[in-house]
Design an enzyme around this catalytic site. Sequence first.
Site, PDB file in Angstrom:
ATOM      1  N   LYS A 156      36.251  71.996 -23.186  1.00 52.83           N
ATOM      2  CA  LYS A 156      35.368  73.168 -23.252  1.00 52.83           C
ATOM      3  C   LYS A 156      33.972  72.770 -23.737  1.00 52.83           C
ATOM      4  O   LYS A 156      32.971  73.157 -23.137  1.00 52.83           O
ATOM      5  CB  LYS A 156      36.011  74.196 -24.197  1.00 52.83           C
ATOM      6  CG  LYS A 156      35.313  75.530 -24.252  1.00 52.83           C
ATOM      7  CD  LYS A 156      36.281  76.658 -24.545  1.00 52.83           C
ATOM      8  CE  LYS A 156      36.700  76.756 -25.992  1.00 52.83           C
ATOM      9  NZ  LYS A 156      35.626  77.195 -26.898  1.00 52.83           N
ATOM     10  N   SER A 157      33.912  71.985 -24.798  1.00 52.53           N
ATOM     11  CA  SER A 157      32.604  71.599 -25.349  1.00 52.53           C
ATOM     12  C   SER A 157      31.778  70.839 -24.320  1.00 52.53           C
ATOM     13  O   SER A 157      30.583  71.091 -24.155  1.00 52.53           O
ATOM     14  CB  SER A 157      32.801  70.700 -26.578  1.00 52.53           C
ATOM     15  OG  SER A 157      33.393  71.422 -27.613  1.00 52.53           O
TER      16      SER A 157
ATOM     17  N   ARG B 162      28.170  71.983 -22.228  1.00 50.10           N
ATOM     18  CA  ARG B 162      26.966  71.145 -22.303  1.00 50.10           C
ATOM     19  C   ARG B 162      26.547  70.629 -20.934  1.00 50.10           C
ATOM     20  O   ARG B 162      25.367  70.418 -20.684  1.00 50.10           O
ATOM     21  CB  ARG B 162      27.213  69.991 -23.286  1.00 50.10           C
ATOM     22  CG  ARG B 162      27.227  70.493 -24.746  1.00 50.10           C
ATOM     23  CD  ARG B 162      27.961  69.531 -25.647  1.00 50.10           C
ATOM     24  NE  ARG B 162      27.885  69.864 -27.063  1.00 50.10           N
ATOM     25  CZ  ARG B 162      28.628  70.774 -27.688  1.00 50.10           C
ATOM     26  NH1 ARG B 162      29.514  71.499 -27.021  1.00 50.10           N
ATOM     27  NH2 ARG B 162      28.492  70.983 -28.989  1.00 50.10           N
TER      28      ARG B 162
ATOM     29  N   ARG C 199      30.441  87.426 -35.546  1.00 48.22           N
ATOM     30  CA  ARG C 199      30.336  86.035 -36.035  1.00 48.22           C
ATOM     31  C   ARG C 199      28.905  85.710 -36.472  1.00 48.22           C
ATOM     32  O   ARG C 199      27.946  86.165 -35.879  1.00 48.22           O
ATOM     33  CB  ARG C 199      30.845  85.072 -34.955  1.00 48.22           C
ATOM     34  CG  ARG C 199      32.341  85.300 -34.692  1.00 48.22           C
ATOM     35  CD  ARG C 199      32.899  84.345 -33.686  1.00 48.22           C
ATOM     36  NE  ARG C 199      32.840  82.977 -34.156  1.00 48.22           N
ATOM     37  CZ  ARG C 199      33.109  81.933 -33.383  1.00 48.22           C
ATOM     38  NH1 ARG C 199      33.444  82.112 -32.111  1.00 48.22           N
ATOM     39  NH2 ARG C 199      33.046  80.718 -33.865  1.00 48.22           N
TER      40      ARG C 199
ATOM     41  N   SER D 243      28.555  71.417 -38.587  1.00 45.43           N
ATOM     42  CA  SER D 243      28.748  72.256 -37.412  1.00 45.43           C
ATOM     43  C   SER D 243      28.001  71.672 -36.219  1.00 45.43           C
ATOM     44  O   SER D 243      26.777  71.527 -36.247  1.00 45.43           O
ATOM     45  CB  SER D 243      28.251  73.678 -37.696  1.00 45.43           C
ATOM     46  OG  SER D 243      27.996  74.342 -36.469  1.00 45.43           O
TER      47      SER D 243
ATOM     48  N   ASP E  56      39.550  72.969 -34.609  1.00 48.73           N
ATOM     49  CA  ASP E  56      40.143  73.943 -33.687  1.00 48.73           C
ATOM     50  C   ASP E  56      41.662  73.783 -33.566  1.00 48.73           C
ATOM     51  O   ASP E  56      42.334  74.635 -32.984  1.00 48.73           O
ATOM     52  CB  ASP E  56      39.495  73.825 -32.301  1.00 48.73           C
ATOM     53  CG  ASP E  56      38.027  74.253 -32.331  1.00 48.73           C
ATOM     54  OD1 ASP E  56      37.637  74.991 -33.250  1.00 48.73           O
ATOM     55  OD2 ASP E  56      37.274  73.832 -31.432  1.00 48.73           O
TER      56      ASP E  56
END
Length: 430
Positions: free
Chosen positions: A21-22, A26, A121, A167, A317
């Site tokens: 996903k990351s 990107r 969030r 983060s 995660d």
Amino acid sequence: MAVFHFKGKRLKGELRVPSDKSVSHRSIMLSSINRGEVVVRNFLPSEDCLNTLKAFVELGAPIEKREKEIVIKGRGKRSLKEPFDVLNLGNSGTSIRLISGILSGQPFYSVLTGDKYLRRRPMDRIAIPLRMMGAEIYGREEGKYPPLTVIGKDELKGIKYKSPKASAQVKSAILLAGLYTSEEVKITEPAKSRDHTERMLRAFGVEVIEEGLTVKLGKKRELNADLEISVPADISSAAFFMVGALITPGSEVLLKEVILNPTRTGILRVMERMGAEFEVLNRRESSGEEVGDILVRYTPELRATVIEGEEIPTLIDEIPVIALLATQAEGETVIKDAAELRVKESDRIKSTVENLKNIGAQAEELPDGMVIRGKTPLKGGKVSSFGDHRIAMTFTVASLITENPVEIDDTACISTSYPGFFDDIKELLK
Ligand code: S3P
């Protein structure tokens, strides 16, 4: 509502879980501000990543979806256009935070929002540094929550930022905004977070310098490349089958082409400490990321471990499913320094512990983590996903070993990261 009960079956076979996903997010973002042609293969077509893609289409990026690949013929970092409407990023924290970084360098007005979970969030973590760089950012409660308004500037200011959190989303938002200044851009984190943005920026020709926990942009800040990006399988999705195989008698699963970037493989180090039976095979490189196949076997004798400090960002995660694994390990597993879990897609400390207790595990919340006592037979029962994909998948996996069925209130959220999850689990159930 969905009811699962796989007791008596085992997980057997090979699987290439969906793409990372990351890296998928990107690949679209950087290609859209690149000058050159990029072909993205194995893009993850989950809701979160499709929301990123849709946002860049609305920002005028020349994105062409073909049957097996996405082709982006980017026209450079100043080619985006003011969007005609609000950009809706659904459930995706990565999308809203990283895109805010890019929009900080666009001299126009954008509004970003998301679903009811995303709108709760925190966004001040990116709004604060992006404002320091010269962008105007507004949001509910003084910029804390979406909808966010970003009014970017042609030229931003440099920044030397000591991030209070490890983060990748904060680090990436600053690096992406940093492409729109020639001044010094430097971020220091308390622990190393995932570095996919740094790796991919380099592949596009940007100079990114790492010195310990500090990341800096060098002089070269143009993305100027013709590239093929092949997205590997997501270790965060593979984790559900790794844990499923470890806790279910008779299981053996080979997970193929999994991303093994060291900033993502904390779960493997935890499995090693717990005495899990697994091997990493066929290590190789693909599009600037390490990948390999992971062979996992049922392990009847697992031991508890402590997970804390710098290890947390490398498995952040995976913590809900690691907590499930801990219920089958002898002793007390302690997870701490993970307060970030409280502001993920759900409050994952509360949602994990509450659900584990509901199915008969011994678990307890800590302000910044949890304690799980094992080994406990799991009874099953009613749980809630809290609208969180990783919670829904964790408790589906739990039903491999529960005495009675597991009833989950809502599993639609799984499609944010893993649309074919149930088909894949069925495929491996023997
Ligand atoms: C992500 C970074 C992590 C992670 C999230 C994806 C990313 O969040 O939890 O699922 O792609 O950059 P933080 O950056 O908030 O730690």
